[in-house]
Design a protein around this motif. Sequence first.
Motif, PDB file in Angstrom:
ATOM      1  N   UNK A 135     -54.038  26.842  23.790  1.00 22.81           N
ATOM      2  CA  UNK A 135     -54.964  27.339  24.808  1.00 22.81           C
ATOM      3  C   UNK A 135     -56.216  26.285  24.595  1.00 22.81           C
ATOM      4  N   UNK A 136     -56.310  25.536  24.019  1.00 24.32           N
ATOM      5  CA  UNK A 136     -57.511  24.287  24.009  1.00 24.32           C
ATOM      6  C   UNK A 136     -56.962  23.063  24.573  1.00 24.32           C
ATOM      7  N   UNK A 137     -55.819  23.031  25.318  1.00 22.62           N
ATOM      8  CA  UNK A 137     -55.472  22.323  26.039  1.00 22.62           C
ATOM      9  C   UNK A 137     -54.342  20.966  25.465  1.00 22.62           C
ATOM     10  N   UNK A 138     -54.118  21.380  24.297  1.00 18.86           N
ATOM     11  CA  UNK A 138     -53.153  20.604  23.551  1.00 18.86           C
ATOM     12  C   UNK A 138     -51.601  20.961  24.013  1.00 18.86           C
ATOM     13  N   UNK A 139     -50.721  19.894  24.098  1.00 19.64           N
ATOM     14  CA  UNK A 139     -49.050  20.155  24.272  1.00 19.64           C
ATOM     15  C   UNK A 139     -48.745  20.317  22.770  1.00 19.64           C
ATOM     16  N   UNK A 140     -48.139  21.129  22.420  1.00 17.78           N
ATOM     17  CA  UNK A 140     -47.249  21.235  21.087  1.00 17.78           C
ATOM     18  C   UNK A 140     -45.832  20.506  21.326  1.00 17.78           C
ATOM     19  N   UNK A 141     -45.776  19.447  20.455  1.00 15.80           N
ATOM     20  CA  UNK A 141     -44.753  18.540  20.732  1.00 15.80           C
ATOM     21  C   UNK A 141     -43.453  19.083  19.924  1.00 15.80           C
ATOM     22  N   UNK A 142     -43.727  19.921  18.692  1.00 14.85           N
ATOM     23  CA  UNK A 142     -42.625  20.329  18.060  1.00 14.85           C
ATOM     24  C   UNK A 142     -42.973  20.005  16.753  1.00 14.85           C
ATOM     25  N   UNK A 143     -41.926  20.125  15.995  1.00 16.80           N
ATOM     26  CA  UNK A 143     -42.154  19.879  14.182  1.00 16.80           C
ATOM     27  C   UNK A 143     -41.358  18.702  14.011  1.00 16.80           C
ATOM     28  N   UNK A 144     -42.044  18.152  12.974  1.00 14.63           N
ATOM     29  CA  UNK A 144     -41.475  16.965  12.263  1.00 14.63           C
ATOM     30  C   UNK A 144     -41.405  17.041  10.782  1.00 14.63           C
ATOM     31  N   UNK A 145     -40.319  16.740  10.081  1.00 16.63           N
ATOM     32  CA  UNK A 145     -40.219  16.441   8.920  1.00 16.63           C
ATOM     33  C   UNK A 145     -40.840  15.177   8.374  1.00 16.63           C
ATOM     34  N   UNK A 146     -41.529  14.913   7.508  1.00 19.10           N
ATOM     35  CA  UNK A 146     -42.191  13.882   7.186  1.00 19.10           C
ATOM     36  C   UNK A 146     -41.533  13.183   6.254  1.00 19.10           C
ATOM     37  N   UNK A 147     -41.522  11.878   6.277  1.00 17.19           N
ATOM     38  CA  UNK A 147     -40.529  11.067   5.236  1.00 17.19           C
ATOM     39  C   UNK A 147     -41.335  10.216   4.257  1.00 17.19           C
ATOM     40  N   UNK A 148     -42.556   9.636   4.641  1.00 17.98           N
ATOM     41  CA  UNK A 148     -43.127   8.714   3.612  1.00 17.98           C
ATOM     42  C   UNK A 148     -44.569   9.230   3.578  1.00 17.98           C
ATOM     43  N   UNK A 149     -44.940  10.099   2.619  1.00 21.11           N
ATOM     44  CA  UNK A 149     -46.431  10.745   2.632  1.00 21.11           C
ATOM     45  C   UNK A 149     -46.933  10.433   1.416  1.00 21.11           C
ATOM     46  N   UNK A 150     -46.591   9.058   0.808  1.00 25.80           N
ATOM     47  CA  UNK A 150     -47.324   8.668  -0.624  1.00 25.80           C
ATOM     48  C   UNK A 150     -48.828   8.523  -0.321  1.00 25.80           C
ATOM     49  N   UNK A 151     -49.325   7.948   0.777  1.00 28.60           N
ATOM     50  CA  UNK A 151     -50.622   7.984   0.964  1.00 28.60           C
ATOM     51  C   UNK A 151     -51.359   8.880   1.899  1.00 28.60           C
ATOM     52  N   UNK A 152     -50.479  10.157   1.757  1.00 26.66           N
ATOM     53  CA  UNK A 152     -51.379  11.336   2.311  1.00 26.66           C
ATOM     54  C   UNK A 152     -51.741  12.347   1.357  1.00 26.66           C
ATOM     55  N   UNK A 153     -52.625  13.227   1.865  1.00 27.17           N
ATOM     56  CA  UNK A 153     -53.031  14.240   0.848  1.00 27.17           C
ATOM     57  C   UNK A 153     -51.927  15.144   0.496  1.00 27.17           C
ATOM     58  N   UNK A 154     -52.175  15.922  -0.642  1.00 28.03           N
ATOM     59  CA  UNK A 154     -50.834  16.579  -1.208  1.00 28.03           C
ATOM     60  C   UNK A 154     -50.344  17.494  -0.410  1.00 28.03           C
ATOM     61  N   UNK A 155     -50.846  18.317   0.446  1.00 24.31           N
ATOM     62  CA  UNK A 155     -50.647  19.250   1.430  1.00 24.31           C
ATOM     63  C   UNK A 155     -49.267  19.017   2.065  1.00 24.31           C
ATOM     64  N   UNK A 156     -49.161  17.400   2.418  1.00 20.36           N
ATOM     65  CA  UNK A 156     -48.100  16.642   3.302  1.00 20.36           C
ATOM     66  C   UNK A 156     -46.924  16.485   2.574  1.00 20.36           C
ATOM     67  N   UNK A 157     -46.584  16.236   1.360  1.00 22.62           N
ATOM     68  CA  UNK A 157     -45.744  16.013   0.528  1.00 22.62           C
ATOM     69  C   UNK A 157     -44.447  16.759   0.612  1.00 22.62           C
ATOM     70  N   UNK A 158     -43.451  16.500   1.090  1.00 25.52           N
ATOM     71  CA  UNK A 158     -42.254  17.368   1.323  1.00 25.52           C
ATOM     72  C   UNK A 158     -42.543  18.395   2.503  1.00 25.52           C
ATOM     73  N   UNK A 159     -43.339  17.879   3.672  1.00 24.22           N
ATOM     74  CA  UNK A 159     -43.952  18.957   4.551  1.00 24.22           C
ATOM     75  C   UNK A 159     -43.390  18.562   5.804  1.00 24.22           C
ATOM     76  N   UNK A 160     -43.140  19.507   6.390  1.00 25.77           N
ATOM     77  CA  UNK A 160     -42.874  19.411   8.057  1.00 25.77           C
ATOM     78  C   UNK A 160     -44.142  19.899   8.717  1.00 25.77           C
ATOM     79  N   UNK A 161     -44.518  19.158   9.816  1.00 24.38           N
ATOM     80  CA  UNK A 161     -45.841  19.326  10.452  1.00 24.38           C
ATOM     81  C   UNK A 161     -45.459  19.834  11.971  1.00 24.38           C
ATOM     82  N   UNK A 162     -46.605  20.554  12.564  1.00 23.13           N
ATOM     83  CA  UNK A 162     -46.518  20.563  13.832  1.00 23.13           C
ATOM     84  C   UNK A 162     -47.452  19.545  14.530  1.00 23.13           C
ATOM     85  N   UNK A 163     -46.795  19.135  15.615  1.00 22.26           N
ATOM     86  CA  UNK A 163     -47.541  17.893  16.206  1.00 22.26           C
ATOM     87  C   UNK A 163     -48.305  18.401  17.633  1.00 22.26           C
ATOM     88  N   UNK A 164     -49.249  17.975  17.974  1.00 26.68           N
ATOM     89  CA  UNK A 164     -50.059  18.264  19.310  1.00 26.68           C
ATOM     90  C   UNK A 164     -50.825  17.154  19.942  1.00 26.68           C
TER      91      UNK A 164
END
Length: 169
Positions: A135-164
Motif C-alpha cells: 500500500x505504501x508503493x513497494x512491489x513485493x518481489x517474493x520470498x528468498x531463503x538466505x544463504x550467507x548470514x554470518x554478518x547479519x543480525x541473529x534474526x536473519x540466520x536460517x531465515x527466509x525473507x520477503x523482499x520489497x
Amino acid sequence: MKIENSTLNDIETIFEFYHAATNYQKSKLVVPWPDFEREMVKTEILENRQWKIIIDGKIACVWATTFSDPQIWEERNEDPAVYIHRIAVNPDFRGQSLVAKIVDWAKQHAKDHNKKFIRMDTVGENIGLISHYSKCGFDFLGLLKLKNTDELPLHYHNATVSLFQIEIK
C-alpha cells in the motif's frame, strides 16, 4: 514534520523504539527482532545512515539506510539502490502513515544519490507487512531463503525473507 539524521543523543530513544517494536512483533506472532548491537547503531549514526522523523518536537520514527546489502540482495546488490532497515515507530505515533512519509523521503534520497531502487526486506512471510508495504508503493518481489548470514543480525540466520522494491523513474 521534519526528517533529519539521528544523533548520538538519540541512542536511548532508538533502543526504546526497537524494544517497543520487538514487543509488538511478538504480539503479532511474527519473527521478533533480536537485541541489536549498540555499536552497530552508533556506527550508523556517525556515518549519517540513521534517520528520524520529528513531529511536534518528538521523535516519531527511526530507520537506517545503506547503499549496499549483499547478504540479503545477493546479485541484485549490484543495482544502484537505497536499502531501508529497522523502521521503528514511537507507539504514540502508530497509524500516522509514517512508512509512506519515509517512502516519499526515500524517493528523493535515492535521486540525490543516483540510485534506481528503494529496497526493504522483512524476515518471514509477514502477510500484514507485505500488505502494508504494498500500500505504501513497494512491489513485493517474493520470498528468498538466505544463504550467507554470518554478518547479519541473529534474526536473519536460517531465515527466509520477503523482499520489497520501488523503482525510481
